[in-house]
Design an enzyme around this catalytic site. Structure first.
Site, PDB file in Angstrom:
ATOM      1  N   TYR A 199      17.303  -8.606  -7.103  1.00  0.00           N
ATOM      2  CA  TYR A 199      15.838  -8.744  -7.128  1.00  0.00           C
ATOM      3  C   TYR A 199      15.277  -8.469  -8.531  1.00  0.00           C
ATOM      4  CZ  TYR A 199      10.984  -7.190  -6.528  1.00  0.00           C
ATOM      5  OH  TYR A 199       9.631  -6.991  -6.673  1.00  0.00           O
ATOM      6  N   ARG A 247       8.978   8.539  -8.220  1.00  0.00           N
ATOM      7  CA  ARG A 247       8.419   7.203  -8.373  1.00  0.00           C
ATOM      8  C   ARG A 247       7.003   7.348  -8.910  1.00  0.00           C
ATOM      9  NH1 ARG A 247      12.937   6.602  -7.652  1.00  0.00           N
ATOM     10  NH2 ARG A 247      14.092   5.305  -6.166  1.00  0.00           N
TER      11      ARG A 247
END
Ligand SMILES: NC(=O)c1ccc[n+]([C@@H]2O[C@H](COP(=O)([O-])OP(=O)(O)OC[C@H]3O[C@@H](n4cnc5c(N)ncnc54)[C@H](O)[C@@H]3O)[C@@H](O)[C@H]2O)c1
Length: 305
Positions: free
Chosen positions: A141, A208
């Protein structure tokens, strides 16, 4: 301004379509509904159920709409699915993007491309990671998104187009499904509000950079006014939040106190991911406005109004 939004039945794309309608002009959504939902397409937008790899069918829409801008969000955006089937992932994300670029060229439309920061930089040495970090994706991806970026750059050099690449960190907010690249907020709220136990993989100290969807929409609008040379811009908050803190904040907002289940770390998951956003601040005049706690509260309110 008349515009096309690919992936406009999806999470981020449907918010982009909303914002375009507010600005006025015709908005055409192209989406094959593989992950998106028809009822997410705003009422004022027209809908074309099409695959971005079907160049001729897309061209007919472009011929009709004659868009000035294309917001290209349609993608195979599931990291794990890309590992299972890298050929399909590349077909949608690279060949599909080329078809979008060709159609945009035919009407002189500017393309704003939704790329990824987290999946592109991989396990970067520099955190927060600036755009200068050499892409080292850890998945098909991330690689196919990088490939698509390279085609945008090529079109800009070859045809003098002024397409813009936006590399998002982990986007969250209303309408996000609990799957895909960054569904953790949606997953946590799904569990917490149904009384199920949330799961933390590994030690929960993986970080994150969580950016709220309205800030991502604002970045897409800001990109339209960019006049400089070809560039990719990081779009995030430049703030690291680890999974344990994200769950604690989600529990605070949801008013729950559930003890999470711990499972072994998942293979290939990054330890840290956070984007340096100085370039977007300077060149796009953009910056994130939504604090994490408020963004989580908004997301929860949308789930349970
Ligand atoms: N959500 C994130 O945190 C995040 C982070 C970085 C980048 N991105 C990028 O932002 C974009 C939007 O992501 P999202 O989270 O809204 O995902 P999403 O899955 O909700 O939206 C993607 C949309 O594309 C459509 N689509 C998929 N393949 C298609 C095809 N072949 N033809 C036409 N339509 C197709 C799907 O039906 C879906 O509606 C994607 O390009 C993704 O790679 C998202």
């Amino acid at each position: 301004m008349d515009a096309v939004v690919t992936g406009g039945a999806g999470f981020i794309g449907s918010h982009v379509a909303d914002a375009l309608l507010e600005r006025g002009g015709r908005v055409a959504v192209i989406d094959n509904l593989v992950g998106g939902r028809r009822d997410r397409v705003p009422a004022g937008a027209e809908f074309h159920e099409l695959d971005i790899r079907d160049h001729d069918a897309m061209q007919a829409v472009f011929d009709d709409v004659q868009p000035a801008a294309v917001f290209h969000l349609a993608a195979q955006a599931d990291v794990r699915a890309s590992v299972e089937n890298p050929g399909f992932d590349a077909d949608v994300n690279v060949r599909g993007t080329i078809a979008v670029l060709e159609c945009a060229r035919s009407t002189g439309a500017r393309v704003v491309f939704s790329s990824t920061g987290g999946a592109l930089y991989g396990e970067a040495e520099t955190i927060p990671s600036p755009e200068a970090v050499e892409p080292a994706p850890m998945s098909p991806y991330g690689t196919s998104k990088h490939g698509a970026e390279l085609y945008l750059g090529l079109f800009n050099r070859l045809y003098g187009t002024r397409h813009v690449v936006l590399r998002y960190s982990n986007v969250y907010g209303p309408r996000q499904d609990p799957h895909g690249e960054a569904g953790v907020v949606a997953i946590f709220f799904g569990k917490l509000t149904s009384g199920a136990t949330p799961v933390i993989f590994g030690d929960g100290r993986q970080t994150r950079d969580y950016v709220y969807v309205s800030d991502v929409v604002a970045a897409n609008m800001a990109a339209l006014a960019y006049e400089g040379p070809h560039r990719a811009f990081n779009i995030g908050t430049q703030t690291e939040t680890d999974v344990i803190d994200l769950l604690a904040e989600s529990q605070r907002v949801a008013g729950t106190d559930v003890t999470p289940e711990h499972r072994p770390a998942r293979l290939g998951e990054l330890d840290r991911s956070c984007l340096d956003i100085a370039l977007a601040r300077r060149e796009l005049g953009w910056q994130p406005a939504m604090p994490l706690g408020e963004g989580l509260a908004e997301t929860l309110r949308a789930l349970h109004p």
